[in-house]
Design a protein around this motif. Structure first.
Motif, mmCIF file in Angstrom:
data_model
loop_
_atom_site.group_PDB
_atom_site.id
_atom_site.type_symbol
_atom_site.label_atom_id
_atom_site.label_comp_id
_atom_site.label_asym_id
_atom_site.label_seq_id
_atom_site.Cartn_x
_atom_site.Cartn_y
_atom_site.Cartn_z
ATOM 1 N N MET A 49 31.570 -17.678 0.937
ATOM 2 C CA MET A 49 32.772 -18.292 1.474
ATOM 3 C C MET A 49 33.961 -17.822 0.659
ATOM 4 N N ALA A 50 35.026 -17.375 1.338
ATOM 5 C CA ALA A 50 36.228 -16.884 0.676
ATOM 6 C C ALA A 50 37.048 -18.057 0.177
ATOM 7 N N LYS A 51 37.670 -17.852 -0.960
ATOM 8 C CA LYS A 51 38.500 -18.907 -1.539
ATOM 9 C C LYS A 51 39.784 -19.021 -0.716
ATOM 10 N N PRO A 52 40.190 -20.235 -0.377
ATOM 11 C CA PRO A 52 41.412 -20.383 0.433
ATOM 12 C C PRO A 52 42.654 -20.047 -0.388
ATOM 13 N N GLY A 53 43.674 -19.559 0.263
ATOM 14 C CA GLY A 53 44.947 -19.292 -0.393
ATOM 15 C C GLY A 53 45.666 -20.593 -0.700
ATOM 16 N N ARG A 54 46.661 -20.585 -1.557
ATOM 17 C CA ARG A 54 47.371 -21.802 -1.972
ATOM 18 C C ARG A 54 48.041 -22.514 -0.785
ATOM 19 N N ASN A 55 48.571 -21.749 0.156
ATOM 20 C CA ASN A 55 49.301 -22.355 1.272
ATOM 21 C C ASN A 55 48.446 -22.545 2.521
ATOM 22 N N ASP A 56 47.143 -22.219 2.432
ATOM 23 C CA ASP A 56 46.240 -22.431 3.567
ATOM 24 C C ASP A 56 45.897 -23.916 3.669
ATOM 25 N N PRO A 57 45.432 -24.344 4.849
ATOM 26 C CA PRO A 57 44.987 -25.737 4.975
ATOM 27 C C PRO A 57 43.778 -25.969 4.076
ATOM 28 N N CYS A 58 43.663 -27.131 3.493
ATOM 29 C CA CYS A 58 42.585 -27.471 2.560
ATOM 30 C C CYS A 58 41.248 -27.453 3.296
ATOM 31 N N HIS A 59 40.202 -26.995 2.604
ATOM 32 C CA HIS A 59 38.871 -26.885 3.203
ATOM 33 C C HIS A 59 38.187 -28.249 3.355
ATOM 34 N N CYS A 60 38.758 -29.302 2.761
ATOM 35 C CA CYS A 60 38.119 -30.627 2.876
ATOM 36 C C CYS A 60 38.423 -31.281 4.231
#
Length: 165
Positions: A1-12
């Motif tokens: 799984m790729a780490k989300p960017g700072r401004n992406d929607p949270c994975h939770c």
């Protein structure tokens, strides 16, 4: 799984940006994991000797050998200089005994022979006839009387059966 960017929607799934929601918690978990990994590496490295430990041991052994060699050379110098001083003081019998002792204690070093020669030279003793190379050749020739004599006129020439046609 790729780490989300700072401004992406949270994975939770909260709908917030990742930097406002779970970024701090994930970074803390990553730091803890890194600290744990480093601790395991440190523990396993402490269990086996490091190359630097071996290097330190080799340097210590080298320094011990160097100190032993220095002590050997100091002892040799002191004994050799003692013979020179005895010769200078005219105590030739004591100097000869010290030179012979030097030969026994340090058989692989030429100093004993040098000092013994110094004693004999100071006494005015004639040179030993067996020590000169020419006399040793003469004694070798005498020990093999069956060897044919070489005619001086033919010295350096090939025997007649070796001559080229």
């Amino acid at each position: 799984m790729a780490k989300p960017g700072r401004n992406d929607p949270c994975h939770c799934g909260s709908g917030n940006k990742y930097k406002k929601c779970c970024l701090a918690k994930d970074e803390a978990a990553e730091r803890d994991s890194l600290v744990e990994t480093r601790a395991r590496r440190h523990h396993s490295a402490a269990a086996r000797p490091l190359p630097s430990d071996r290097l330190v041991a080799e340097v210590a052994a080298y320094l011990r050998r160097a100190e032993e060699e220095d002590a050997y050379e100091d002892e040799l110098d002191a004994a050799s200089n003692a013979v020179v001083q005895l010769v200078g003081a005219g105590k030739l019998d004591e100097a000869e005994a010290a030179a012979r002792d030097l030969l026994l204690r340090f058989p692989d070093v030429h100093d004993g022979w040098d000092r013994l020669g110094m004693v004999h030279e100071t006494r005015g003793d004639p040179p030993c006839s067996t020590s000169s190379p020419s006399s040793s050749k003469h004694s070798i020739r005498q020990s093999r009387p069956n060897r044919p004599a070489i005619d001086p006129a033919r010295r350096g020439r090939r025997p007649s059966h070796h001559r080229l046609p």
